[in-house]
Design a protein around this motif. Structure first.
Motif, short mmCIF file in Angstrom:
data_model
loop_
_atom_site.label_atom_id
_atom_site.label_comp_id
_atom_site.label_asym_id
_atom_site.label_seq_id
_atom_site.Cartn_x
_atom_site.Cartn_y
_atom_site.Cartn_z
N LEU A 1 0.83 -1.21 0.00
CA LEU A 1 0.00 0.00 0.00
C LEU A 1 0.86 1.27 0.00
N LEU A 2 1.95 1.24 0.74
CA LEU A 2 2.85 2.40 0.76
C LEU A 2 3.52 2.60 -0.61
N TYR A 3 3.90 1.50 -1.25
CA TYR A 3 4.47 1.61 -2.60
C TYR A 3 3.43 2.20 -3.56
N ILE A 4 2.21 1.69 -3.48
CA ILE A 4 1.14 2.19 -4.35
C ILE A 4 0.95 3.69 -4.14
N GLU B 1 -0.75 4.39 -13.66
CA GLU B 1 -1.56 3.28 -14.17
C GLU B 1 -1.29 2.01 -13.36
N VAL B 2 -0.03 1.72 -13.11
CA VAL B 2 0.32 0.54 -12.29
C VAL B 2 -0.24 0.72 -10.88
N ALA B 3 -0.11 1.92 -10.34
CA ALA B 3 -0.60 2.18 -8.99
C ALA B 3 -2.12 2.00 -8.92
N GLN B 4 -2.83 2.54 -9.89
CA GLN B 4 -4.29 2.46 -9.87
C GLN B 4 -4.77 1.02 -10.05
#
Length: 180
Positions: free
Chosen positions: A122-125, A136-139
């Motif tokens: 979650l912190l990376y996101i 895009e990767v995060a979403q």
């Protein structure tokens, strides 16, 4: 770790005691304060360096295991190791590949998340989402997390990860930005 100074030479089987006395002597510094307290210090540089070398060797082995899993197509295993050894760049690269192949949910769904790895994910996101190149990767990753885990599960994972971090002396820094 702190020892009293030796009382005198020790005697061995042959009576001279020189070898045993030399083995017992560790470089020390004795300091005193105005409250009459004496503190005996010893040089722990070698132990600290040995521990750092051991940790580095462990990290290199885990990193190699992650790369081998990636090359052999075991993406879930590679993601798990990347989360465990704190490698957000490698994890993001793998997730970008999975987004291109449209198989992110399939592979991320096979990852076994612990409270610590879920919180770290979650912190990376959160961090990835602040950059337009990686949003895009995060979403898609966030969408997967929100579809897979309930709010109660996420909250419990963050709390457990925070407690674990506090017991390790990290003072709960892993909770930053994720708690409600």
């Amino acid at each position: 770790a702190l020892e009293a100074l030796p009382d005198g030479p020790k005697t061995g089987a042959d009576g001279d005691g020189a070898e045993e006395a030399d083995a017992a002597i560790v470089p020390r510094i004795i300091t005193g304060a105005s409250d009459s307290a004496l503190k005996i210090w010893y040089d722990a540089t070698a132990e600290v360096e040995d521990e750092a070398i051991g940790q580095r060797e462990e990290f290199v082995l885990r990193e190699q295991e992650m790369l081998n899993a990636y090359r052999s197509g075991k993406y879930a295993r590679a993601m798990t190791i990347a989360l465990e050894i704190d490698q957000p760049l490698r994890l993001r690269g793998l997730l970008e590949k999975l987004v291109e192949e449209n198989s992110l949910d399939k592979h991320v769904g096979a990852v076994v998340f612990t409270p610590q790895t879920l919180t770290r994910f979650l912190l990376y996101i959160r961090d990835w989402n602040t950059n337009a190149r990686f949003c895009e990767v995060a979403q898609q990753s966030l969408s997967f997390v929100l579809k897979t885990f309930s709010f109660a599960q996420l909250r419990r994972a963050v709390k457990e990860a925070g407690k674990s971090a506090q017991t390790k002396g990290n003072a709960g820094s892993s909770e930053e930005g994720v708690t409600s």
